[in-house]
Design an enzyme around this catalytic site. Structure first.
Site, PDB file in Angstrom:
ATOM      1  N   GLY A 241       3.194 -27.253   1.787  1.00 16.57           N
ATOM      2  CA  GLY A 241       4.373 -27.592   2.918  1.00 16.57           C
ATOM      3  C   GLY A 241       4.662 -26.107   3.249  1.00 16.57           C
TER       4      GLY A 241
ATOM      5  N   GLY B 271      14.942 -26.214  -4.880  1.00 16.10           N
ATOM      6  CA  GLY B 271      15.930 -26.430  -4.089  1.00 16.10           C
ATOM      7  C   GLY B 271      15.669 -28.311  -3.089  1.00 16.10           C
ATOM      8  CB  THR B 272      14.246 -31.442  -3.510  1.00 17.44           C
ATOM      9  OG1 THR B 272      13.261 -30.550  -3.419  1.00 17.44           O
ATOM     10  CG2 THR B 272      14.207 -32.770  -3.428  1.00 17.44           C
TER      11      THR B 272
ATOM     12  N   PRO C 160      21.618 -27.264  -3.791  1.00 15.67           N
ATOM     13  CG  PRO C 160      23.433 -27.877  -3.133  1.00 15.67           C
ATOM     14  CD  PRO C 160      22.462 -26.651  -4.144  1.00 15.67           C
ATOM     15  CG  ASN C 161      20.990 -22.974   1.934  1.00 11.59           C
ATOM     16  OD1 ASN C 161      20.199 -22.454   1.442  1.00 11.59           O
ATOM     17  ND2 ASN C 161      21.513 -23.182   3.088  1.00 11.59           N
TER      18      ASN C 161
ATOM     19  CG  HIS D 243      19.154 -29.044   8.126  1.00  9.90           C
ATOM     20  ND1 HIS D 243      20.082 -28.707   8.130  1.00  9.90           N
ATOM     21  CD2 HIS D 243      18.513 -28.067   7.281  1.00  9.90           C
ATOM     22  CE1 HIS D 243      21.010 -28.090   6.816  1.00  9.90           C
ATOM     23  NE2 HIS D 243      19.493 -27.871   6.602  1.00  9.90           N
ATOM     24  CG  HIS D 244      13.361 -28.734   9.456  1.00  3.48           C
ATOM     25  ND1 HIS D 244      12.623 -29.883   9.327  1.00  3.48           N
ATOM     26  CD2 HIS D 244      13.986 -27.701   8.794  1.00  3.48           C
ATOM     27  CE1 HIS D 244      12.820 -29.698   7.796  1.00  3.48           C
ATOM     28  NE2 HIS D 244      13.800 -28.973   6.949  1.00  3.48           N
TER      29      HIS D 244
ATOM     30  CE  LYS E  27      18.575 -31.628   4.974  1.00  2.00           C
ATOM     31  NZ  LYS E  27      17.378 -30.655   3.858  1.00  2.00           N
TER      32      LYS E  27
END
Length: 266
Positions: free
Chosen positions: A13, A99-100, A126-127, A155-156, A159
């Protein structure tokens, strides 16, 4: 000082491969293995596009955690797999750094209890971008002085969750300082459903999903005759790696689950 042995979930990923590049260049970290949906038994270095690392790839997460000597699991996958991997890691004596986003409150409570029971540290953030964490903390401070606020997160388009975990976390921090009330005109009506975004404790959260974006957020406060905008932009996924490194190092030094990178910053 011995190296921290890491398992990386989702190595192919965009975030997982960035984590591998972090491990490749950092003297404090070492790759122990990877968890992936493909390439059972292959070495990471033999997969096109991945760094020259010797870690073995497992398709079975439980087998990986049982058979691999590791200190930390780095999971930057999806909410579904992130929860499963975090639980498996704690059950097998490995400290998760996750980080998910998209965990439910019940899942967080369960993982917190498990971390305490196993006497292990765990980080769910979260970030992982330090600038984003500061943006959230500045927003909490500003909420002491402004009653009205809206959050715009971008976001992209790949997501999976909306709003983002960062936006939800920001709203929760603001909630601690802001008196609960519904914003806007009391007779406001959406002529197209969803036009005003999601509502959380009277605040509005708007989610944009477009190709070309990575991770961006604006927190816009409004007062009499003025507005205040607090903004953060991640232009590359490398921006998250300083927080991943900090978490992997710090999670070795405490017990219990930490939710939010801000708790690890000085």
């Amino acid at each position: 000082m011995s190296k921290i042995k890491c398992i990386v979930a989702g190595p192919r990923g965009k975030m997982g491969s960035e984590a591998l590049r972090l491990i490749e260049k950092e003297d404090s970290l070492e790759l122990a293995a990877c968890i992936d949906r493909k390439h059972e038994g292959e070495l990471v270095k033999n997969i096109p596009g991945l760094p020259d690392l010797d870690g073995v790839i497992y398709t079975d997460a439980e087998a990986c955690l049982l058979e691999t000597e590791a200190d930390v699991l780095i999971d930057l996958t999806t909410p579904e797999y992130g929860y499963k991997h975090t639980k498996l890691a704690l059950e097998n004596g490995v400290r998760p750094v996750v980080g998910t986003t998209g965990f439910t409150e019940d899942q967080l409570d369960e993982l917190k209890e498990l971390a305490e029971e196993k006497q292990l540290g765990a980080v769910i953030a979260p970030n992982f971008a330090v600038g984003a964490v500061l943006m959230m903390q500045f927003s909490k401070w500003a909420a002491k002085h402004f009653d009205d606020v809206e959050i715009i997160e971008k976001h992209h388009d790949q997501k999976l969750d909306a709003p983002s975990g960062t936006a939800v976390k920001t709203a929760q921090l603001i909630q601690e300082e802001r008196e609960s009330h519904k914003q806007g005109h009391p007779d406001e009506k959406e002529t197209i459903s969803g036009a005003r975004g999601a509502e959380m404790d009277g605040m509005r959260i708007h989610s944009l999903r477009l190709p070309g974006l990575v991770a961006h957020q604006e927190v816009v406060f409004g007062g009499l005759g003025q507005t205040l905008t607090i903004k953060h932009d991640s232009y590359t996924r490398e921006s998250f790696m300083s927080g991943v490194k900090l978490s992997a190092e710090q999670v070795m030094n405490f017990t219990g689950l930490v939710y939010g990178l801000e708790h690890l910053l000085d």
